[in-house]
Design an enzyme around this catalytic site. Structure first.
Site, PDB file in Angstrom:
ATOM      1  N   LYS A 189     -26.557  37.156  96.443  1.00  0.00           N
ATOM      2  CA  LYS A 189     -26.752  38.777  96.699  1.00  0.00           C
ATOM      3  C   LYS A 189     -27.580  38.859  95.494  1.00  0.00           C
ATOM      4  CE  LYS A 189     -21.174  38.914  96.646  1.00  0.00           C
ATOM      5  NZ  LYS A 189     -20.486  39.281  95.945  1.00  0.00           N
ATOM      6  N   ARG A 226     -25.116  12.414  90.744  1.00  0.00           N
ATOM      7  CA  ARG A 226     -24.290  11.334  89.152  1.00  0.00           C
ATOM      8  C   ARG A 226     -24.229  12.911  88.272  1.00  0.00           C
ATOM      9  NH1 ARG A 226     -27.651   9.827  92.505  1.00  0.00           N
ATOM     10  NH2 ARG A 226     -27.813   7.964  93.612  1.00  0.00           N
ATOM     11  N   THR A 227     -25.585  13.957  88.219  1.00  0.00           N
ATOM     12  CA  THR A 227     -25.782  14.343  86.893  1.00  0.00           C
ATOM     13  C   THR A 227     -24.652  15.222  86.918  1.00  0.00           C
ATOM     14  OG1 THR A 227     -28.081  13.657  86.927  1.00  0.00           O
ATOM     15  CG2 THR A 227     -27.341  15.705  85.374  1.00  0.00           C
ATOM     16  N   ARG A 236     -29.214  22.895  86.887  1.00  0.00           N
ATOM     17  CA  ARG A 236     -30.323  21.934  86.886  1.00  0.00           C
ATOM     18  C   ARG A 236     -31.210  22.957  87.516  1.00  0.00           C
ATOM     19  NH1 ARG A 236     -29.953  16.701  90.499  1.00  0.00           N
ATOM     20  NH2 ARG A 236     -30.367  16.188  88.585  1.00  0.00           N
TER      21      ARG A 236
HETATM   22  N1   CP Z   1     -30.063  10.805  88.094  1.00  0.00           N
HETATM   23  C1   CP Z   1     -30.070  11.532  89.603  1.00  0.00           C
HETATM   24  O1   CP Z   1     -30.130  13.173  88.672  1.00  0.00           O
HETATM   25  O2   CP Z   1     -28.746  12.021  89.989  1.00  0.00           O
HETATM   26  P1   CP Z   1     -28.540  12.869  90.996  1.00  0.00           P
HETATM   27  O3   CP Z   1     -29.638  13.984  91.301  1.00  0.00           O
HETATM   28  O4   CP Z   1     -27.807  12.624  91.979  1.00  0.00           O
HETATM   29  O5   CP Z   1     -27.978  13.950  89.890  1.00  0.00           O
END
Ligand code: CP
Length: 307
Positions: free
Chosen positions: A86, A58-59, A108
């Protein structure tokens, strides 16, 4: 209005006014999303790179689509396909992207504080797309947007956040935000998944879900973060579902039309049973749609500050 900082690192750092400003901008973006031709020049000439060290559907996809709908150049890197393999450090990777003229880095990472670390070393705006167990601010923004869209307000609501509170960056971001916006937050789940000091964040904590969701306007279920669990916190998934999963009987304790939310991905039959997911008041699909609108708003606001 502009955000005070160049980055979006967490709901903890945003003021109430900044949160309301992003939600207001997201309303315009939602309107654009409803058009047949979803293309605007808002981010023409800007470049966004997503740097994901953890899995995401999603994100990552909603940032990518949001940037493309607004005519930005978009690229993505995953840890497995980059020079991280690496031995390159996180800071050096971020600086490399910065040197290539990237305007916005969306990251992330499994380590809490990773976005904050790179933000200090790059000119680009950094957006936290989830850092360890710390925060997931754009998930919170889309949750707030969805609640406001469905219930018309955020003030004076009781929001129950239930499940794996201990490992949830979604819970932390939403607790910070909902407190600032005038909602009351109750959290509930197994005692092994409730941080001991959670009430210092300004919430009521219950070692069961029944008390947490009683009379709630919103029931926000969390995913069991199996990848972050130490062993021994739960007897089994089956028992978790039996004692803590949201089924129709438990949901009946909340207000009659209480919204059912989940950030996804859902462990079907564990946090939520399928019958509850399919109720008209389950807004999980709308959360996904609103994720694109909210991320369009965030990208636009941050890109404008560097014009
Ligand atoms: N809700 C959420 O962060 O979903 P993803 O891990 O699919 O990005």
């Amino acid at each position: 209005m502009k955000l005070a900082g160049k980055d979006l690192l967490g709901m903890k750092e945003l003021s109430e006014e900044e949160i309301r400003y992003i939600l207001y901008q997201a309303e315009t973006m939602k309107y654009i999303l409803k058009q047949n031709a979803k293309k605007t020049p808002h981010l023409q000439g800007k470049t966004m790179v997503t740097l994901f060290y953890e899995n995401s559907t999603r994100t990552r996809m909603s940032f990518e689509l949001a940037s493309k709908y607004m005519s930005a150049n978009a690229a993505n890197i995953t840890a497995s396909g980059s020079s991280v393999n690496k031995g390159e450090t996180l800071i050096d990777t971020a600086k490399t992207l910065d040197d290539m003229g990237t305007d916005i880095i969306v990251i992330r990472h499994q380590m809490s504080g990773a976005p904050h670390l790179i933000a200090k070393h790059v000119k680009a705006s950094v957006i936290n797309a989830g850092d360890g167990m710390n925060e997931h601010p754009t998930q919170s923004l889309l949750d707030l947007f969805t609640i406001k869209e469905k219930l018309g307000r955020l003030e004076g609501l009781k929001v129950a956040i239930v499940g794996d509170i201990a490992h949830s960056r979604v819970a932390r971001s939403n607790i910070y935000a909902l407190n600032k916006l005038g909602s009351t937050v109750a959290v509930g789940g197994p005692s092994t998944l409730l941080p001991k000091d959670i009430e210092t964040m300004g919430v009521r904590a219950y070692k069961n879900v029944e008390e947490a969701i009683t009379d709630a306007d919103v029931v926000m279920c969390l995913r069991l973060q199996k990848e972050r669990q130490q062993s021994g916190l739960l007897p089994s998934m089956r028992e978790y579902a039996q004692f803590f999963g949201i089924n129709e009987k438990r949901l009946a304790l909340a207000k009659k039309d209480a919204l059912v939310m989940h950030p996804g991905p859902v462990n079907r039959g564990v946090e939520l049973c399928t019958e509850v997911m399919d109720l008209p008041r389950s807004v999980i699909d709308e959360q996904v749609t609103n994720g694109v609108a909210v991320r369009m708003a965030v990208l636009n606001i941050l890109a404008k500050r560097s014009n």
